[in-house]
Design an enzyme around this catalytic site. Sequence first.
Site, PDB file in Angstrom:
ATOM      1  CG  ASP A 128     -94.041   9.166  66.694  1.00 27.18           C
ATOM      2  OD1 ASP A 128     -94.971   9.129  65.960  1.00 27.18           O
ATOM      3  OD2 ASP A 128     -92.970   9.176  66.645  1.00 27.18           O
ATOM      4  CD  GLU A 159     -85.703  -6.416  77.244  1.00 31.54           C
ATOM      5  OE1 GLU A 159     -86.060  -7.586  77.053  1.00 31.54           O
ATOM      6  OE2 GLU A 159     -86.457  -5.577  77.689  1.00 31.54           O
ATOM      7  CG  PHE A 160     -80.534  -6.682  71.125  1.00 32.18           C
ATOM      8  CD1 PHE A 160     -80.533  -5.676  70.500  1.00 32.18           C
ATOM      9  CD2 PHE A 160     -80.810  -8.175  70.845  1.00 32.18           C
ATOM     10  CE1 PHE A 160     -80.212  -5.998  68.861  1.00 32.18           C
ATOM     11  CE2 PHE A 160     -80.837  -8.327  69.694  1.00 32.18           C
ATOM     12  CZ  PHE A 160     -80.684  -7.285  68.458  1.00 32.18           C
ATOM     13  CB  ILE A 161     -86.367  -7.002  72.047  1.00 29.57           C
ATOM     14  CG1 ILE A 161     -86.506  -6.375  73.489  1.00 29.57           C
ATOM     15  CG2 ILE A 161     -87.343  -7.898  71.391  1.00 29.57           C
ATOM     16  CD1 ILE A 161     -87.870  -5.550  73.579  1.00 29.57           C
TER      17      ILE A 161
END
Length: 294
Positions: free
Chosen positions: A198, A93-95
């Site tokens: 991380d 998904e592109f946020i």
Amino acid sequence: MSDDPIREWILSEGKATQIRGISPIGGGCINRATRYDTDAGSFFVKTNRSIGPSMFEGESLGLNAMYQTGSIRVPKPYKVGSLPTGGSYIIMEFIEFGASRGNQSALGRKLAEMHKAAKSEKGFGFHVENTIGSTPQINTWTADWIEFYAEHRLGYQLKLAREQYGDSTIYERGQRLAKNLGPLFRNVVIEPCLLHGDLWSGNITYDKNGEPVILDPACYYGHNEAEFGMSWCAGFGGDFYKAYFQVMPEQPGFEQRRDLYMLYHYLNHYNLFGSGYRSSAMSIIDDYLRLLNV
């Protein structure tokens, strides 16, 4: 295999009929990052020309585990595969990001909600080995947290330092510490919580609505306090910890264990980037050896 498996997936399972634009995004030092704009929305793609799909499979499993908690926002992973020229890719998904610095209280609260929501019945570890930076991260299921952290976190990094630099001093002192961690965990309830693994400032951002988003995980199930091991370059403030501890109460001895969890990441930085991080790791080891009188 298709000549362009990324394009093929976007135009089939991605439900797009047209790719309108492909643009590079500033990625990390390990992978190339690209945005694909289509008539079905945008996709975020990472590629690595030299590593097979196992690294991205580990990332995808971690992203999906965090996504399933419905707590803090993470990009939903869609597809991992091999590239025909060698290497691998992950489509997710592109946020659309907003400010890189946002509401610390929301970050603390939502991170704690994730830790509270996702527990493992298998103990400490993860379904697959993954990577912390480009270092392998061993996630063999282990019933006891102290044993897991001593062997698969500190022990692995110490062995790496000995193999890579011939550093027997840090290895021997570090192993002495790893064998004597028990007193640092008196009266502590340790549950195997899902960790991002991380969490530093480069992996924390905010969406257009100001909601926190966390990226590029090195997930495993571990003691929730280990999540703060990268706090030396994460910028967590008082509001963050206050909101976090309202959901996941602070345990006895928290302050005394903070450096122990930083040690894993200092050792990893030593192994990845060289001697500039050795003194920080050595100093933590020596302080604990004095504290524990071993």
